[in-house]
Design a protein around this motif. Structure first.
Motif, mmCIF file in Angstrom:
data_model
loop_
_atom_site.group_PDB
_atom_site.id
_atom_site.type_symbol
_atom_site.label_atom_id
_atom_site.label_comp_id
_atom_site.label_asym_id
_atom_site.label_seq_id
_atom_site.Cartn_x
_atom_site.Cartn_y
_atom_site.Cartn_z
ATOM 1 N N VAL A 114 29.524 39.867 27.327
ATOM 2 C CA VAL A 114 28.095 39.831 27.478
ATOM 3 C C VAL A 114 27.682 39.093 26.103
ATOM 4 O O VAL A 114 28.351 39.163 25.032
ATOM 5 C CB VAL A 114 27.565 41.144 27.189
ATOM 6 N N ASN B 167 26.267 42.851 40.857
ATOM 7 C CA ASN B 167 24.958 42.094 40.486
ATOM 8 C C ASN B 167 23.876 43.249 40.137
ATOM 9 O O ASN B 167 22.991 42.942 39.143
ATOM 10 C CB ASN B 167 24.560 41.019 41.373
ATOM 11 N N SER C 88 27.515 37.576 37.608
ATOM 12 C CA SER C 88 26.919 36.993 36.555
ATOM 13 C C SER C 88 25.439 37.313 36.735
ATOM 14 O O SER C 88 24.819 37.288 37.993
ATOM 15 C CB SER C 88 27.109 35.555 36.371
ATOM 16 N N TYR C 89 24.883 37.691 35.687
ATOM 17 C CA TYR C 89 23.224 37.773 35.654
ATOM 18 C C TYR C 89 22.756 37.464 34.085
ATOM 19 O O TYR C 89 23.435 37.670 33.240
ATOM 20 C CB TYR C 89 22.971 39.533 35.957
ATOM 21 N N LEU D 46 24.391 44.768 36.798
ATOM 22 C CA LEU D 46 24.096 44.083 35.617
ATOM 23 C C LEU D 46 22.763 44.069 35.438
ATOM 24 O O LEU D 46 22.206 44.235 34.398
ATOM 25 C CB LEU D 46 24.787 42.540 36.068
ATOM 26 N N SER E 276 28.535 46.110 27.170
ATOM 27 C CA SER E 276 29.860 45.726 27.841
ATOM 28 C C SER E 276 30.392 46.988 28.240
ATOM 29 O O SER E 276 30.912 46.894 29.448
ATOM 30 C CB SER E 276 30.576 44.896 26.761
ATOM 31 N N VAL F 264 30.815 39.717 34.896
ATOM 32 C CA VAL F 264 32.158 40.681 35.254
ATOM 33 C C VAL F 264 33.086 39.900 36.083
ATOM 34 O O VAL F 264 32.461 39.118 37.072
ATOM 35 C CB VAL F 264 31.426 41.742 35.858
ATOM 36 N N VAL G 38 34.402 42.391 31.266
ATOM 37 C CA VAL G 38 33.006 42.146 30.973
ATOM 38 C C VAL G 38 32.790 41.439 29.925
ATOM 39 O O VAL G 38 33.427 41.970 28.715
ATOM 40 C CB VAL G 38 32.516 43.706 30.906
ATOM 41 N N ILE H 264 28.602 48.975 31.133
ATOM 42 C CA ILE H 264 28.724 47.799 32.601
ATOM 43 C C ILE H 264 30.373 47.914 33.116
ATOM 44 O O ILE H 264 30.425 48.452 34.497
ATOM 45 C CB ILE H 264 28.655 46.444 32.402
ATOM 46 N N ALA I 125 25.342 38.286 31.196
ATOM 47 C CA ALA I 125 26.771 39.169 31.484
ATOM 48 C C ALA I 125 27.586 38.688 32.558
ATOM 49 O O ALA I 125 26.942 38.362 33.732
ATOM 50 C CB ALA I 125 26.042 40.682 31.716
#
Length: 146
Positions: free
Chosen positions: A99, A49, A126-127, A52, A78, A140, A97, A81, A138
């Motif tokens: 986005v 997190n 997620s963020y 992100l 992406s 993951v 990932v 990350i 985003a």
């Protein structure tokens, strides 16, 4: 002497055989399952997190929404990350990932995803980022590979 005669000649006592079988000592060790049935190290959701949040903020803080630029930015973000999550070196996890970047107007949007996984070992992070002209989401997904 043939084989049948040997068995007839040998003294055989059933009581001795049964007492010998029943007095065997218990096994000195127990067999354990040697297969890895779960992850040795859990996936660090809080750390991901933070990754992100850091990546989305650094890349999109001052950006204005432009469709072609945002299309390229989703690919770049992406990859960044994914590289930073893989740098954590968490063994046996497959990293996915995704986005999304969109224009921020007075509309609403729902983004959903479905996966088949084991809730004991698989997880996600997620963020959501927003500035004055765009939003970014985003995700993951970390799927344990047995």
């Amino acid at each position: 002497m043939n084989l049948a005669m040997i068995f007839l000649v040998l003294p055989f006592n059933w009581r001795t055989l049964i007492s010998w079988v029943w007095k065997l000592p218990p096994p000195s060790h127990t067999k354990k399952n040697k297969l890895n049935t779960g992850p040795a190290k859990r996936f660090p959701v809080v750390t991901v997190n933070n990754i992100l949040k850091d990546v989305l903020t650094n890349y999109l803080q001052e950006e204005k929404y432009e469709a072609e630029l945002c299309r390229q930015m989703t690919k770049t973000i992406s990859e960044v990350i994914k590289a930073r999550v893989k740098d954590l070196m968490i063994p046996r996890y497959k990293i996915i990932v995704i986005v999304h970047i969109g224009q921020l107007n007075e509309q609403s949007m729902r983004i959903g995803s479905r996966c088949v996984w084991d809730p004991a070992s698989d997880t996600f992070s997620s963020y959501v980022f927003k500035n004055t002209s765009l939003f970014a989401l985003a995700n993951v997904y970390a799927v344990y590979f047995e």
